[in-house]
Design a protein around this motif. Sequence first.
Motif, PDB file in Angstrom:
ATOM      1  N   GLY A   1       3.562   2.565   7.707  1.00 50.36           N
ATOM      2  CA  GLY A   1       2.232   2.955   8.160  1.00 50.36           C
ATOM      3  C   GLY A   1       1.486   3.784   7.133  1.00 50.36           C
ATOM      4  O   GLY A   1       0.284   3.583   6.892  1.00 50.36           O
ATOM      5  N   VAL A   2       2.191   4.721   6.500  1.00 52.66           N
ATOM      6  CA  VAL A   2       1.564   5.511   5.431  1.00 52.66           C
ATOM      7  C   VAL A   2       1.163   4.605   4.274  1.00 52.66           C
ATOM      8  O   VAL A   2       0.069   4.741   3.696  1.00 52.66           O
ATOM      9  N   ALA A   3       2.022   3.641   3.938  1.00 54.45           N
ATOM     10  CA  ALA A   3       1.691   2.686   2.880  1.00 54.45           C
ATOM     11  C   ALA A   3       0.441   1.884   3.239  1.00 54.45           C
ATOM     12  O   ALA A   3      -0.401   1.606   2.375  1.00 54.45           O
ATOM     13  N   MET A   4       0.302   1.507   4.520  1.00 53.36           N
ATOM     14  CA  MET A   4      -0.878   0.772   4.959  1.00 53.36           C
ATOM     15  C   MET A   4      -2.145   1.603   4.806  1.00 53.36           C
ATOM     16  O   MET A   4      -3.185   1.105   4.357  1.00 53.36           O
ATOM     17  N   LEU A   5      -2.076   2.892   5.149  1.00 53.97           N
ATOM     18  CA  LEU A   5      -3.239   3.759   4.986  1.00 53.97           C
ATOM     19  C   LEU A   5      -3.640   3.867   3.515  1.00 53.97           C
ATOM     20  O   LEU A   5      -4.821   3.789   3.174  1.00 53.97           O
ATOM     21  N   ILE A   6      -2.644   4.037   2.640  1.00 48.88           N
ATOM     22  CA  ILE A   6      -2.924   4.143   1.205  1.00 48.88           C
ATOM     23  C   ILE A   6      -3.510   2.835   0.687  1.00 48.88           C
ATOM     24  O   ILE A   6      -4.525   2.816  -0.025  1.00 48.88           O
ATOM     25  N   ALA A   7      -2.864   1.714   1.029  1.00 49.95           N
ATOM     26  CA  ALA A   7      -3.307   0.414   0.535  1.00 49.95           C
ATOM     27  C   ALA A   7      -4.729   0.097   0.984  1.00 49.95           C
ATOM     28  O   ALA A   7      -5.544  -0.407   0.213  1.00 49.95           O
ATOM     29  N   SER A   8      -5.033   0.405   2.248  1.00 50.34           N
ATOM     30  CA  SER A   8      -6.364   0.096   2.769  1.00 50.34           C
ATOM     31  C   SER A   8      -7.432   0.983   2.131  1.00 50.34           C
ATOM     32  O   SER A   8      -8.545   0.530   1.866  1.00 50.34           O
ATOM     33  N   ALA A   9      -7.090   2.249   1.870  1.00 50.96           N
ATOM     34  CA  ALA A   9      -8.043   3.138   1.206  1.00 50.96           C
ATOM     35  C   ALA A   9      -8.333   2.655  -0.216  1.00 50.96           C
ATOM     36  O   ALA A   9      -9.498   2.605  -0.650  1.00 50.96           O
ATOM     37  N   VAL A  10      -7.291   2.272  -0.939  1.00 52.44           N
ATOM     38  CA  VAL A  10      -7.469   1.761  -2.307  1.00 52.44           C
ATOM     39  C   VAL A  10      -8.255   0.453  -2.284  1.00 52.44           C
ATOM     40  O   VAL A  10      -9.164   0.234  -3.109  1.00 52.44           O
ATOM     41  N   ALA A  11      -7.928  -0.433  -1.325  1.00 48.53           N
ATOM     42  CA  ALA A  11      -8.642  -1.706  -1.228  1.00 48.53           C
ATOM     43  C   ALA A  11     -10.120  -1.472  -0.940  1.00 48.53           C
ATOM     44  O   ALA A  11     -10.990  -2.149  -1.512  1.00 48.53           O
ATOM     45  N   GLY A  12     -10.418  -0.499  -0.058  1.00 47.94           N
ATOM     46  CA  GLY A  12     -11.819  -0.195   0.238  1.00 47.94           C
ATOM     47  C   GLY A  12     -12.559   0.320  -0.978  1.00 47.94           C
ATOM     48  O   GLY A  12     -13.713  -0.057  -1.230  1.00 47.94           O
ATOM     49  N   LEU A  13     -11.900   1.162  -1.772  1.00 49.51           N
ATOM     50  CA  LEU A  13     -12.512   1.689  -2.986  1.00 49.51           C
ATOM     51  C   LEU A  13     -12.779   0.574  -3.988  1.00 49.51           C
ATOM     52  O   LEU A  13     -13.868   0.471  -4.576  1.00 49.51           O
TER      53      LEU A  13
END
Length: 390
Positions: free
Chosen positions: A349-361
């Motif tokens: 779940g933490v990895a998903m939050l990080i990945a989605s934030a980076v993808a959004g950027l």
Amino acid sequence: MPSSQSALRIPAGIWVLGFVSMLMDISSEMIHSLLPLFMVGTLGASALAVGLIEGLAEATALLVKVFSGTLSDYLGKRKGLAVFGYALGALSKPLFALAPSLGIVLSARLLDRVGKGVRGAPRDALIADIAPAAIRGAAFGLRQSLDTVGALLGPLLAVGLMLLWANDFRAVFWVAVIPGLLAVALLLLGVREPAAPNAEKRRNPIRRDNLERLSGAYWWVVAVGAVFTLARFSEAFLVLRAQQSGIALALVPLVMVAMNAIYAASAYPFGKLSDRMRHRTLLGLGLLVLLAADLVLAHDGHWSTVLAGVALWGIHLGMTQGLLATMVANTAPADLRGTAFGMFNLVSGVAMLIASAVAGLLWEQLGASFTFLASAVFCILALLGLLKKS
């Protein structure tokens, strides 16, 4: 060989848990597919408020997952916690229908996500306890398939009822209460929990000596799950890509329906396959499918290309999600499965939050194509890591 024949039968308890997941997903997705529109259009929320509410809700679920899994190990019981978690989810649904303000919506979302966090790890550990080891992959695949059927039917029911009742959000939310309550009743009456692995005095599962029993093989699975999640990010970006493709706005949610249909259809067959082939090989094939999906989605934004990429994405999920759950169950001691699933879910779940934030950027700064190409690069790195480990 009668014994092997009986081992090939998926126990009734697994089917019941699958239908419980399906009913609760129908209930939840009927609401979640409409909730952003309800918050903005009916309650006057800003996009920032929507994002904050969703972020707080998901962060809450992540934290609760570890504690509920650990508690199920300490008690030596899974079903009671699972029933409690599903009941919290069901009881949150009327709050959405009654909500006069964003504060009540936030309370309902937090209650719903606490319920999800409470039930997730104990339910997965219960599946591992019930299913014979020889068909554990098929058992997790079946549960995932039925769960995804719910994720597919929920938005379809919501769209149909909104058309029928002239966009009456609250009426749809009230209907969503029914499958949630049915899920709780089915779990309560339809699942018999097997005896605990041993009768010795229970100790804190997160004591150092207990955690040392989680082997290197288990932590490798946790790391692989995190890497897979970093390479995949949130499916919300599939919706954004579909929006760029020229598909009519009202039809954009059907892209997720299509992905979930493929996910649901593929999870059980690939779960059965995982009982017969090397897990790392199937993981590698799953990464290759995700790599293909990324390259297709990065190629252009035409609707046919997007649909092809979304279909590949769904196949990837069907190949890997039940498999990773099976690998967690196979590498953790029976009396620590709740803790093991909780830790796995937290890290992913933490990895998903990080990945989605980076993808959004990346999406904002460099565009959609670059976002999916970056994911493709991560897939290649993950594949190289799997080959090196093999």
